[in-house]
Enzyme design. Structure first.
Site, PDB file in Angstrom:
ATOM      1  N   ARG A 110       6.959   0.669   8.747  1.00  0.00           N
ATOM      2  CA  ARG A 110       7.097   1.568   9.895  1.00  0.00           C
ATOM      3  C   ARG A 110       7.746   0.884  11.095  1.00  0.00           C
ATOM      4  O   ARG A 110       7.985   1.525  12.110  1.00  0.00           O
ATOM      5  CB  ARG A 110       5.718   2.118  10.290  1.00  0.00           C
ATOM      6  CG  ARG A 110       5.110   2.960   9.176  1.00  0.00           C
ATOM      7  CD  ARG A 110       3.678   3.375   9.482  1.00  0.00           C
ATOM      8  NE  ARG A 110       3.083   3.974   8.285  1.00  0.00           N
ATOM      9  CZ  ARG A 110       1.783   4.174   8.136  1.00  0.00           C
ATOM     10  NH1 ARG A 110       0.936   3.834   9.095  1.00  0.00           N
ATOM     11  NH2 ARG A 110       1.324   4.714   7.016  1.00  0.00           N
ATOM     12  N   ASP A 158       0.865  -1.174   0.000  1.00  0.00           N
ATOM     13  CA  ASP A 158       0.000   0.000   0.000  1.00  0.00           C
ATOM     14  C   ASP A 158       0.909   1.234   0.000  1.00  0.00           C
ATOM     15  O   ASP A 158       2.129   1.129  -0.203  1.00  0.00           O
ATOM     16  CB  ASP A 158      -1.015  -0.042   1.155  1.00  0.00           C
ATOM     17  CG  ASP A 158      -0.385   0.157   2.528  1.00  0.00           C
ATOM     18  OD1 ASP A 158       0.849   0.332   2.610  1.00  0.00           O
ATOM     19  OD2 ASP A 158      -1.134   0.136   3.520  1.00  0.00           O
ATOM     20  N   CYS A 182       3.212  -3.159   4.126  1.00  0.00           N
ATOM     21  CA  CYS A 182       2.337  -2.079   4.573  1.00  0.00           C
ATOM     22  C   CYS A 182       3.006  -1.418   5.768  1.00  0.00           C
ATOM     23  O   CYS A 182       4.217  -1.604   5.968  1.00  0.00           O
ATOM     24  CB  CYS A 182       0.917  -2.578   4.878  1.00  0.00           C
ATOM     25  SG  CYS A 182       0.751  -3.694   6.279  1.00  0.00           S
ATOM     26  N   GLY A 183       2.276  -0.659   6.551  1.00  0.00           N
ATOM     27  CA  GLY A 183       2.918   0.061   7.646  1.00  0.00           C
ATOM     28  C   GLY A 183       3.526  -0.875   8.679  1.00  0.00           C
ATOM     29  O   GLY A 183       4.649  -0.684   9.134  1.00  0.00           O
ATOM     30  N   THR A 184       2.762  -1.895   9.048  1.00  0.00           N
ATOM     31  CA  THR A 184       3.208  -2.830  10.079  1.00  0.00           C
ATOM     32  C   THR A 184       3.407  -4.254   9.578  1.00  0.00           C
ATOM     33  O   THR A 184       3.985  -5.079  10.287  1.00  0.00           O
ATOM     34  CB  THR A 184       2.145  -2.908  11.194  1.00  0.00           C
ATOM     35  OG1 THR A 184       0.918  -3.329  10.586  1.00  0.00           O
ATOM     36  CG2 THR A 184       1.962  -1.558  11.877  1.00  0.00           C
ATOM     37  N   GLY A 185       2.857  -4.568   8.422  1.00  0.00           N
ATOM     38  CA  GLY A 185       2.805  -5.950   7.938  1.00  0.00           C
ATOM     39  C   GLY A 185       1.551  -6.661   8.425  1.00  0.00           C
ATOM     40  O   GLY A 185       1.213  -7.744   7.931  1.00  0.00           O
ATOM     41  N   HIS A 202       8.044 -24.603   9.225  1.00  0.00           N
ATOM     42  CA  HIS A 202       6.924 -25.191   9.960  1.00  0.00           C
ATOM     43  C   HIS A 202       5.572 -24.895   9.338  1.00  0.00           C
ATOM     44  O   HIS A 202       4.680 -25.735   9.387  1.00  0.00           O
ATOM     45  CB  HIS A 202       6.903 -24.659  11.407  1.00  0.00           C
ATOM     46  CG  HIS A 202       8.015 -25.193  12.258  1.00  0.00           C
ATOM     47  ND1 HIS A 202       8.016 -25.093  13.621  1.00  0.00           N
ATOM     48  CD2 HIS A 202       9.170 -25.833  11.918  1.00  0.00           C
ATOM     49  CE1 HIS A 202       9.115 -25.649  14.102  1.00  0.00           C
ATOM     50  NE2 HIS A 202       9.838 -26.092  13.088  1.00  0.00           N
ATOM     51  N   ASN A 203       5.407 -23.694   8.792  1.00  0.00           N
ATOM     52  CA  ASN A 203       4.080 -23.270   8.316  1.00  0.00           C
ATOM     53  C   ASN A 203       3.950 -23.328   6.796  1.00  0.00           C
ATOM     54  O   ASN A 203       2.866 -23.075   6.273  1.00  0.00           O
ATOM     55  CB  ASN A 203       3.769 -21.846   8.785  1.00  0.00           C
ATOM     56  CG  ASN A 203       3.985 -21.652  10.272  1.00  0.00           C
ATOM     57  OD1 ASN A 203       4.893 -20.946  10.700  1.00  0.00           O
ATOM     58  ND2 ASN A 203       3.190 -22.316  11.094  1.00  0.00           N
ATOM     59  N   GLY A 215      -1.895  -5.559   8.620  1.00  0.00           N
ATOM     60  CA  GLY A 215      -3.101  -5.478   7.783  1.00  0.00           C
ATOM     61  C   GLY A 215      -2.986  -6.378   6.566  1.00  0.00           C
ATOM     62  O   GLY A 215      -3.931  -7.106   6.213  1.00  0.00           O
ATOM     63  N   HIS A 260       3.813 -31.124  10.813  1.00  0.00           N
ATOM     64  CA  HIS A 260       3.556 -29.831  10.172  1.00  0.00           C
ATOM     65  C   HIS A 260       2.540 -29.994   9.036  1.00  0.00           C
ATOM     66  O   HIS A 260       1.654 -29.158   8.860  1.00  0.00           O
ATOM     67  CB  HIS A 260       4.862 -29.224   9.659  1.00  0.00           C
ATOM     68  CG  HIS A 260       5.843 -28.973  10.764  1.00  0.00           C
ATOM     69  ND1 HIS A 260       5.533 -28.239  11.877  1.00  0.00           N
ATOM     70  CD2 HIS A 260       7.126 -29.386  10.926  1.00  0.00           C
ATOM     71  CE1 HIS A 260       6.572 -28.194  12.690  1.00  0.00           C
ATOM     72  NE2 HIS A 260       7.557 -28.888  12.138  1.00  0.00           N
TER      73      HIS A 260
HETATM   74  C1  RB5 Z   1      -1.759   2.696   6.277  1.00  0.00           C
HETATM   75  O1  RB5 Z   1      -1.700   3.967   6.821  1.00  0.00           O
HETATM   76  C2  RB5 Z   1      -1.567   1.628   7.343  1.00  0.00           C
HETATM   77  O2  RB5 Z   1      -2.670   1.590   8.182  1.00  0.00           O
HETATM   78  C3  RB5 Z   1      -1.321   0.299   6.690  1.00  0.00           C
HETATM   79  O3  RB5 Z   1      -0.190   0.403   5.898  1.00  0.00           O
HETATM   80  C4  RB5 Z   1      -1.041  -0.905   7.554  1.00  0.00           C
HETATM   81  O4  RB5 Z   1      -0.077  -0.611   8.527  1.00  0.00           O
HETATM   82  C5  RB5 Z   1      -2.147  -1.628   8.092  1.00  0.00           C
HETATM   83  O5  RB5 Z   1      -1.977  -2.680   8.725  1.00  0.00           O
END
Ligand code: RB5
Length: 146
Positions: free
Chosen positions: A113, A8, A69-72, A102-103, A74, A138
């Site tokens: 981020r 994203d 994404c920001g955290t992986g 394993h997975n 979502g 597994h």
């Molecule tokens: C986008 O701002 C952020 O919410 C998305 O990249 C992600 O971190 C969601 O899990």
């Protein structure tokens, strides 16, 4: 291997955009990349890009995928809604190794981020070179995922 890559807008934040760096890293490791977007900082919805990467895998156009994404998180939630996809958010090479062994995870999720780009290469290298162990326990557990 053909690796589908999707992101994203978080994948384009900052001075050194994440997604182009990740694509370069995968290519440097000797793999082809299928770019499933997005392409800039314009705000988009991560499920759309998770579905694009998962579709490429499930249709046989790619063997595995990387989602950014920001955290992986979502991307991981969205990807795992696709039957046959086993996505894992990894922040260390050890997590990547175990997700493969394993997975038999077929999608790696990384967070712009929370994970500096220079820490991604080791994670991606381990991800791409570690086979599924094939261990009976597994396989049984993966079968139970449906
Ligand atoms: C986008 O701002 C952020 O919410 C998305 O990249 C992600 O971190 C969601 O899990």
């Amino acid at each position: 291997m053909m690796i589908a890559i999707g992101s994203d807008h978080a994948g384009y934040e900052g001075d050194a955009p994440y997604k182009p760096e990740i694509m370069r890293c995968v290519a440097t490791l000797g793999h082809q990349t299928l770019d499933c977007g997005t392409y800039d900082t314009k705000s988009v919805d991560y499920p759309d890009f998770a579905d694009a990467v998962c579709g490429a895998i499930l249709e046989g156009r790619a063997e595995s995928g990387i989602l950014l994404c920001g955290t992986g998180i979502g991307m991981c939630i969205a990807a795992n809604r696709n039957r046959g996809i086993r996505a894992a958010t990894c922040v260390t090479p050890e997590m990547a190794r175990l997700a493969r062994e394993h997975n038999d995870a077929n999608v790696l999720c990384l967070g712009r981020r929370v994970l500096p780009v220079d820490e991604c290469e080791a994670i991606i290298r381990i991800w791409l070179t570690t086979p599924f162990s094939g261990g009976e326990r597994h396989c049984r557990r993966i079968r139970k995922l449906g």
